[in-house]
Design an enzyme around this catalytic site. Structure first.
Site, short mmCIF file in Angstrom:
data_model
loop_
_atom_site.label_atom_id
_atom_site.label_comp_id
_atom_site.label_asym_id
_atom_site.label_seq_id
_atom_site.Cartn_x
_atom_site.Cartn_y
_atom_site.Cartn_z
CG PHE A 1 15.40 -6.90 2.83
CD1 PHE A 1 15.03 -7.50 4.01
CD2 PHE A 1 14.48 -6.05 2.20
CE1 PHE A 1 13.79 -7.26 4.58
CE2 PHE A 1 13.25 -5.80 2.77
CZ PHE A 1 12.90 -6.41 3.97
CD GLN B 1 9.90 0.24 -3.52
OE1 GLN B 1 9.86 0.30 -2.30
NE2 GLN B 1 11.02 0.04 -4.19
CG HIS C 1 6.22 -3.90 -1.15
ND1 HIS C 1 6.04 -5.27 -1.12
CD2 HIS C 1 7.23 -3.64 -0.28
CE1 HIS C 1 6.90 -5.80 -0.27
NE2 HIS C 1 7.64 -4.83 0.25
CG LEU D 1 4.43 -4.15 3.65
CD1 LEU D 1 4.82 -4.09 2.18
CD2 LEU D 1 5.27 -3.17 4.45
CD GLU E 1 12.45 -6.68 -0.84
OE1 GLU E 1 11.70 -5.94 -1.50
OE2 GLU E 1 13.64 -6.45 -0.67
NE ARG F 1 10.82 -3.55 -1.30
CZ ARG F 1 10.69 -2.89 -0.16
NH1 ARG F 1 10.33 -1.61 -0.16
NH2 ARG F 1 10.93 -3.50 0.99
CG HIS G 1 5.74 0.07 -0.13
ND1 HIS G 1 5.07 -0.16 1.05
CD2 HIS G 1 7.05 -0.07 0.15
CE1 HIS G 1 5.96 -0.44 2.01
NE2 HIS G 1 7.17 -0.38 1.50
NE ARG H 1 11.88 2.85 0.18
CZ ARG H 1 11.58 1.73 0.83
NH1 ARG H 1 12.53 0.95 1.29
NH2 ARG H 1 10.32 1.39 1.02
#
Lengths: 231, 587
Positions: free
Chosen positions: B119, B240, B242, B252, B255, B286, B353, B398
């Site tokens: 990730f 954030q 995304h 969404l 990721e 991100r 996001h 994050r």
């Protein structure tokens, strides 16, 4: 775009009625939920549940042109006009498109929808083979939208006694889980003329499930295991 | 006439991942706990999380909580508090194993252990290369986790108040929190929930932006309630974006697609992330990826007729991998982007996001505010966990998977802290004489409003303003103008009018009350962003393009009553590990 929407507010309506709307859509309005949000911006009294708007929370189930589905993943382009919207059939209506889902959740809770294991939990994860884990595919993805149970004639007639497709899918999700050790108790609980055996394989549940799940097959498997247990 | 009252040991507001993990702790301890939720628990927004939960189980190769800690601190652009981050990364394996014991249907390896995928921003050996740390259930991890937590709460006989909306926090003269007022949506009745401990797990407020991956219900209710009750909000400038929201729809795309080997392309078919992040490439954090995408689009290398999006390619993964690991993505791409990703790339754009800021807490979940002589004084009886809280583990950005880790770790930790607190503080303190007055006044104002504006119009104006003035790239003049515009919208929010006056399941009234909360979040965001004269993590200013640790290695605290800002230092000292000093950040 033309809509006919079931309206009922117990505070002011003696009985339900169908209200007609003819509302211009914007290019960004692609799903039925987009249209309902637009209608609500013009008539704020229209009541419905909605949240994730991507088909995973299960809030906006309703009866769309005669078939249960989720408004957020139903494309406007696929709908015949006037689009007729009603609350999910068979459950008491609180207001407009909002139904009282207590009976539905009561049945879900009745199957003890949680993993039961008699062994003490290990320090790390319990081991499970990919093949055993694959048994849960097509079962754990249920979003509890109630499209299936409220399209099932057996559930309409006996919502207090028949667990219904969603609850039985969940029951099989735990029976099929190699980590669950309560299969016998689960089968005992379902061995009853109503709880399981009211399913007559009409398969409306399969037809309407917005996640493409197959409660009828899960119910069939429970019946198979029960028969094997008898002989 | 006083409002009707119910008494509890503890009230939890919100039944997403954090709320249900906390509630489980409290219910299993035998306490009288009531959990309030605007929606049936499994409809909470945790359900939409896709990619996974970050935990250094080391099932796929060597890993350690210290590496996870380093990645999280670096990801936070050094704004995260290192005590809370150490706590989270050390606790992560334990809460994941517990979730497995509760029945979570995790994906598995051949040897029966839980599978882990790579990730963004997660690395081995302090940034040497990607690591496989994200445990998952295909690309439906949040759904599987939320249902598992609900099921475990059913087992524990947790008492849920489903479709009850909390309205306002109740504090006495000393500032102690004594519960909330809440409205039963079905009847419109308002009650006081009188509690010895009140725990907010109300989620984020991503709906302040027009383009958002967030659910309609993400309206920052806990933040609005806290702000109106005099609690400051922390680090609200950090939002954030995304990298991969479906262009136009906002939905969404995890990721995890890039974790499994997908990558981003510009209009020339170039895998441009190689230029921006040579080591981690598409798995950089991100903020880095979103900025790279926005730069590509800004410089004319966007895709499509309008050159306004980027393509996410995953067809090379093959149908089998997509069906096994990313089935939900295929479903979403077909429905919302009209492409089948096993054949064609998905058009994506950076989309709002996640809210890194929130109600200030320590790593026990206790809400903390500055008082003379102490920057972190505990507010008695008040706790927060999950996206609504700022512990702060995410700092300025994050890492993917750390939100679910946060929910589990701090949901459990705050539950445990409440249990300790209740042992030491028996009995309910008396409610103040005016308890519930604030809520009654708000409802009376709304019902009596004439010649007001529609909630829809005012809300749309707020979202447009945030989108235009406080997005991925931030400009000084736009921020200054944004502050003025949001102040105008704030005045308009005070005059919203609803036509529907019914008591029965009045969703127009709910949306008006939600806008009262959203606007506090929008104000705090714009004002904090205008004030922070540096670029850090997700906050990128054209006039101050560099991070400035000398002046800005500190948390913002915004107060609603007079819009004033205070600052508090970042905790650089971990619990046991060595401190990670701020360094230049590259992926």
């Amino acid at each position: 775009m033309k809509f006919r929407i079931y309206r009922y507010d117990p505070e002011k309506d003696a009985k339900p009625y169908m209200k007609e709307y003819d509302v211009a859509m914007e290019p960004s309005d692609r799903m039925l939920l987009d249209a309902l949000v637009r209608i609500k911006s013009l008539d704020d009294s229209l009541s419905l549940r909605r949240s994730c708007r991507e088909g995973v929370c299960g809030s906006d189930a309703m009866n769309i042109n005669g078939k249960n589905g989720l408004a957020c993943i139903t494309k406007l382009a696929d709908l015949k006009e006037p689009v007729e919207l009603r609350p999910l059939p068979g459950l008491p209506v609180i207001r407009d498109l909002i139904v009282d889902m207590s009976q539905f959740f009561k049945q879900y809770h009745s199957i003890k929808p949680f993993l039961q294991s008699k062994d003490p939990a290990p320090e790390k994860e319990r081991l499970q083979s990919p093949t055993d884990r694959a048994e849960l595919d097509g079962l754990y993805e249920c979003i509890l939208c109630a499209c299936c149970s409220t399209s099932c004639p057996s559930f309409w007639w006996n919502p207090d006694k028949f667990v219904g497709p969603a609850g039985l899918l969940a029951a099989y999700r735990f029976i099929a889980d190699s980590r669950d050790q309560a299969t016998n108790e689960r089968l005992d609980d379902l061995e009853d003329p109503y709880r399981l055996f009211r399913c007559h394989s009409i398969m409306n549940c399969v037809d309407v499930c917005p996640k493409g799940l197959n409660p009828t097959r899960a119910i069939g498997r429970i019946k198979d295991i029960m028969i094997k247990r008898m002989v | 006439m006083a409002l009707p009252t119910r008494k509890f040991d503890a009230v939890v507001v919100g039944a997403g991942g954090a709320g249900m993990r906390a509630a489980l702790q409290l219910a299993e301890a035998g306490l009288k706990v009531g959990v309030l939720s605007k929606v049936f628990p499994t409809r909470s927004h945790t359900v939409a999380a896709q990619g996974g939960i970050g935990a250094s189980l080391g099932n796929m190769g060597e890993d350690s909580w210290l590496w996870h800690m380093y990645d999280t601190i670096k990801g936070s652009d050094y704004l995260g508090d290192q005590d809370a981050i150490e706590f989270m990364c050390r606790m992560a394996p334990e809460v994941v194993y517990e979730l497995e014991h509760f029945g979570m249907p995790f994906d598995r390896n051949e040897n029966g252990t839980v599978y882990q995928r790579p990730f963004g921003g997660h690395s081995r050996d302090f940034g040497a290369g990607p690591v496989q740390r994200s445990v998952c259930a295909a690309d439906r991890t949040g759904h599987a986790m939320l249902h598992t937590l609900y099921q475990r709460n059913v087992r524990a006989n947790t008492v849920f108040f489903v479709e009850w909306m909390a309205l306002d926090l109740i504090r006495d003269a000393s500032g102690q929190v004594l519960g909330v007022t809440a409205m039963e949506m079905e009847t419109g009745e308002v009650w006081i929930f009188h509690a010895r401990a009140t725990l907010f797990a109300t989620g984020g407020a991503g709906r302040i932006f027009s383009a958002s991956t967030n659910a309609f219900i993400n309206t920052g209710d806990g933040l609005g309630m806290a702000a109106r009750a005099g609690i400051p909000l922390e680090d609200m400038e950090f939002w954030q974006f995304h990298p991969t929201g479906v262009a136009g729809a906002g939905v969404l795309i995890t990721e995890g697609v890039r974790g499994e080997g997908g990558y981003l392309l510009n209009k020339n078919g170039e895998r441009f992330m190689e230029r921006y992040a040579p080591t981690m490439k598409d798995l950089a954090s991100r903020d880095v990826v979103s900025r790279a995408m926005a730069t590509e689009i800004k410089e004319g290398r966007g895709c499509g007729k309008e050159a306004d999006h980027i393509l996410l390619k995953l067809d090379h993964l093959g149908v089998d991998v997509v069906e096994k690991r990313l089935p939900g993505i295929r479903e979403i791409a077909k429905k919302f982007a009209n492409v089948d990703p096993v054949k064609d790339p998905i058009p994506v754009v950076p989309t709002c996001h996640y809210q890194m800021g929130g109600i200030p807490t320590n790593y026990h979940g206790e809400v903390v505010v500055p008082t003379p002589g102490n920057v972190s004084t505990v507010v008695q009886g008040f706790y927060a966990a999950g996206e609504c809280a700022c512990a702060s583990v995410h700092g300025a950005n994050r890492l993917g998977t750390n939100s679910l880790t946060d929910l589990l770790v701090f949901g459990k930790a705050s539950g445990n802290r409440v249990i300790e607190y209740l042992k030491e503080n028996p009995g309910h303190k008396d409610l103040p004489a005016d308890a519930g007055e604030v809520s009654r006044a708000r409802l009376a104002r709304l019902d009596g409003q004439t010649k007001g504006e529609s909630v829809f119009e005012v809300g749309a104006e707020m979202r447009r303003t945030m989108q235009a003035h406080c997005g991925v790239f931030r400009f000084p003049d736009m921020l200054t103008e944004g502050v003025a515009r949001i102040e105008e919208v704030t005045e308009r929010v005070k005059r919203t009018e609803i036509q529907d006056k019914s008591k029965t399941f009045n969703t127009a009234r709910i949306e008006a009350l939600e806008l009262d909360n959203l606007i506090e979040v929008a104000r705090s965001t714009m004002i904090c962003a205008e004030a922070r004269k540096e670029s850090r993590g997700a906050h990128d200013r054209a006039d101050y393009p560099k991070r400035d640790d000398e002046s800005w290695l500190k948390h913002s605290l915004w107060y609603a009553a007079d819009n004033h800002l205070e600052y508090k230092p970042v905790v650089l000292k971990p619990l046991t590990a060595q401190s990670f000093e701020p360094k230049v950040r590259s992926y």
